[in-house]
Motif scaffolding. Structure first.
Motif, PDB file in Angstrom:
ATOM      1  N   LYS A 132       0.841  -1.138  -0.038  1.00  0.00           N
ATOM      2  CA  LYS A 132       0.145  -0.075  -0.027  1.00  0.00           C
ATOM      3  C   LYS A 132       0.857   1.389  -0.136  1.00  0.00           C
ATOM      4  CE  LYS A 132      -2.824   2.833   2.907  1.00  0.00           C
ATOM      5  NZ  LYS A 132      -3.645   3.021   4.338  1.00  0.00           N
TER       6      LYS A 132
ATOM      7  N   ARG B  35      -0.751  -8.340  -3.071  1.00  0.00           N
ATOM      8  CA  ARG B  35      -2.042  -7.777  -3.159  1.00  0.00           C
ATOM      9  C   ARG B  35      -1.633  -6.110  -3.304  1.00  0.00           C
ATOM     10  NH1 ARG B  35      -5.118 -10.718   1.765  1.00  0.00           N
ATOM     11  NH2 ARG B  35      -5.972 -12.534   0.538  1.00  0.00           N
TER      12      ARG B  35
ATOM     13  N   ALA C 165     -10.466   3.198  -3.351  1.00  0.00           N
ATOM     14  CA  ALA C 165     -11.418   2.507  -4.219  1.00  0.00           C
ATOM     15  C   ALA C 165     -11.664   3.263  -5.414  1.00  0.00           C
ATOM     16  CB  ALA C 165     -12.439   2.259  -3.009  1.00  0.00           C
TER      17      ALA C 165
ATOM     18  N   ILE D 192      -5.957   1.423  -8.901  1.00  0.00           N
ATOM     19  CA  ILE D 192      -6.868   0.237  -8.887  1.00  0.00           C
ATOM     20  C   ILE D 192      -6.882  -0.434 -10.162  1.00  0.00           C
ATOM     21  CG2 ILE D 192      -9.019  -0.811  -8.568  1.00  0.00           C
ATOM     22  CD1 ILE D 192      -7.437  -0.656  -5.752  1.00  0.00           C
ATOM     23  N   THR D 193      -7.217   0.585 -11.166  1.00  0.00           N
ATOM     24  CA  THR D 193      -7.565   0.340 -12.777  1.00  0.00           C
ATOM     25  C   THR D 193      -6.192  -0.298 -13.197  1.00  0.00           C
ATOM     26  OG1 THR D 193      -8.936   2.041 -12.957  1.00  0.00           O
ATOM     27  CG2 THR D 193      -7.786   1.215 -14.880  1.00  0.00           C
TER      28      THR D 193
ATOM     29  N   GLN E 242      -5.087  -3.817 -11.676  1.00  0.00           N
ATOM     30  CA  GLN E 242      -6.133  -4.846 -12.674  1.00  0.00           C
ATOM     31  C   GLN E 242      -5.351  -5.107 -13.928  1.00  0.00           C
ATOM     32  OE1 GLN E 242      -9.994  -2.960 -12.035  1.00  0.00           O
ATOM     33  NE2 GLN E 242     -10.429  -4.286 -10.395  1.00  0.00           N
TER      34      GLN E 242
ATOM     35  N   VAL F 148      -6.246  -6.746  -6.470  1.00  0.00           N
ATOM     36  CA  VAL F 148      -6.538  -5.446  -5.918  1.00  0.00           C
ATOM     37  C   VAL F 148      -7.257  -5.538  -4.729  1.00  0.00           C
ATOM     38  CG1 VAL F 148      -5.653  -4.387  -8.077  1.00  0.00           C
ATOM     39  CG2 VAL F 148      -7.735  -4.766  -7.483  1.00  0.00           C
ATOM     40  N   TRP F 149      -7.020  -4.725  -3.826  1.00  0.00           N
ATOM     41  CA  TRP F 149      -7.643  -4.416  -2.551  1.00  0.00           C
ATOM     42  C   TRP F 149      -8.205  -2.836  -2.568  1.00  0.00           C
ATOM     43  CZ3 TRP F 149      -6.317  -7.174   2.684  1.00  0.00           C
ATOM     44  CH2 TRP F 149      -6.649  -8.422   2.508  1.00  0.00           C
ATOM     45  N   GLN F 150      -9.323  -2.662  -2.705  1.00  0.00           N
ATOM     46  CA  GLN F 150      -9.971  -1.423  -2.752  1.00  0.00           C
ATOM     47  C   GLN F 150     -10.267  -0.815  -1.435  1.00  0.00           C
ATOM     48  OE1 GLN F 150     -12.419  -0.171  -6.024  1.00  0.00           O
ATOM     49  NE2 GLN F 150     -12.505  -2.058  -7.070  1.00  0.00           N
ATOM     50  N   GLU F 151      -9.549   0.377  -1.117  1.00  0.00           N
ATOM     51  CA  GLU F 151      -9.403   0.700   0.182  1.00  0.00           C
ATOM     52  C   GLU F 151     -10.457   2.028   0.320  1.00  0.00           C
ATOM     53  OE1 GLU F 151      -5.997   1.692   3.410  1.00  0.00           O
ATOM     54  OE2 GLU F 151      -5.735   2.637   1.456  1.00  0.00           O
TER      55      GLU F 151
END
Length: 245
Positions: A104, A135, A140, A145-146, A149, A155-158
């Motif tokens: 992160k 990960r 989010a 994230i895009t 992916q 991915v983990w959306q935060e």
């Protein structure tokens, strides 16, 4: 329902160990904005003891301003600085017999990667080349994230318990009205809305769709531990399991 609960560690806060008892994932500073070999070693050891998932928390090289200075760096340089920090933390993970689970970004690196495609792609590529099983954690709905992916990463959306949101799903910039939510009841309600209902009320009153895979707890506030306990109790009361798996 299951949610991950994460917090940043190794940044000089006095109650890291107590916070670790309440979370499922730890983002450990890798030396560029805070921390050093000793704080990394200790944080990994505590996380192992308490069965908390370990992740890297890489930053721009900006110890003077705690990683909060906007920088314009070539993508290759960003790739290298992220890679260097992953290696720095992983040495301590290997020595302790702990597997690094996630990455992160910190501070301004996180914020710029949320919006800047080339920067986000460089971060994602560094993670992919270091270990494709890691990960990638990002805001989010963001560019990070895009790009994660697109490169085949998990991915983990935060989402953030105590931060205000703009109508486009971005965070309100620190220092602006509504950036920080200081009322605990409001922060708890916002978090439950994001986790259970997949939406957050922006500062202009609009409802914004959001996906929550992990919730960030800021551990450096005056009442951080007390709020962490309340948030954990709230999740358990609503039958939301806290887990990094």
């Amino acid at each position: 329902m299951t949610i991950d609960l994460n917090a940043d560690l190794g940044e000089g806060c006095p109650h890291d160990y107590e916070l670790l008892k309440l979370i499922s994932s730890a983002n450990i500073a890798c030396g560029f904005h805070a921390g050093d070999d000793e704080t990394m070693r200790q944080s990994v050891a505590w996380a192992r003891e308490l069965n908390v998932a370990v992740g890297a928390h890489p930053s721009f090289p900006d110890r003077a301003n705690f990683g909060r200075t906007r920088m314009t760096l070539p993508p290759d340089e960003v790739y290298q600085l992220v890679t260097e920090q992953l290696h720095a933390l992983n040495r301590h993970c290997t020595a302790a017999g702990v597997r690094m689970r996630h990455v992160k970004p910190h501070g301004m690196l996180y914020n710029q990667a949320a919006a800047e495609k080339a920067l986000a792609a460089a971060v994602a590529r560094a993670v992919l080349d270091f270990d494709p099983s890691l990960r990638l954690v990002g805001l989010a709905g963001s560019e990070l994230i895009t790009q994660g992916q697109a490169q085949g990463l998990t991915v983990w959306q935060e989402v953030f318990a105590d931060r205000g949101y703009n109508p486009d799903g971005s965070l309100v910039t620190r220092g602006q009205p509504g950036a920080l939510i200081e009322n605990e009841e409001q922060a708890l309600a916002q978090t439950l809305s994001m986790v259970r209902d997949g939406r957050v009320r922006a500062v202009n009153g609009d409802w914004v769709p959001v996906r929550a895979d992990t919730v960030c707890l800021h551990g450096d506030g005056e009442h951080a531990l007390a709020f962490a306990r309340r948030l954990r109790e709230s999740f358990l009361h609503h039958q939301i399991e806290i887990s990094a798996d």
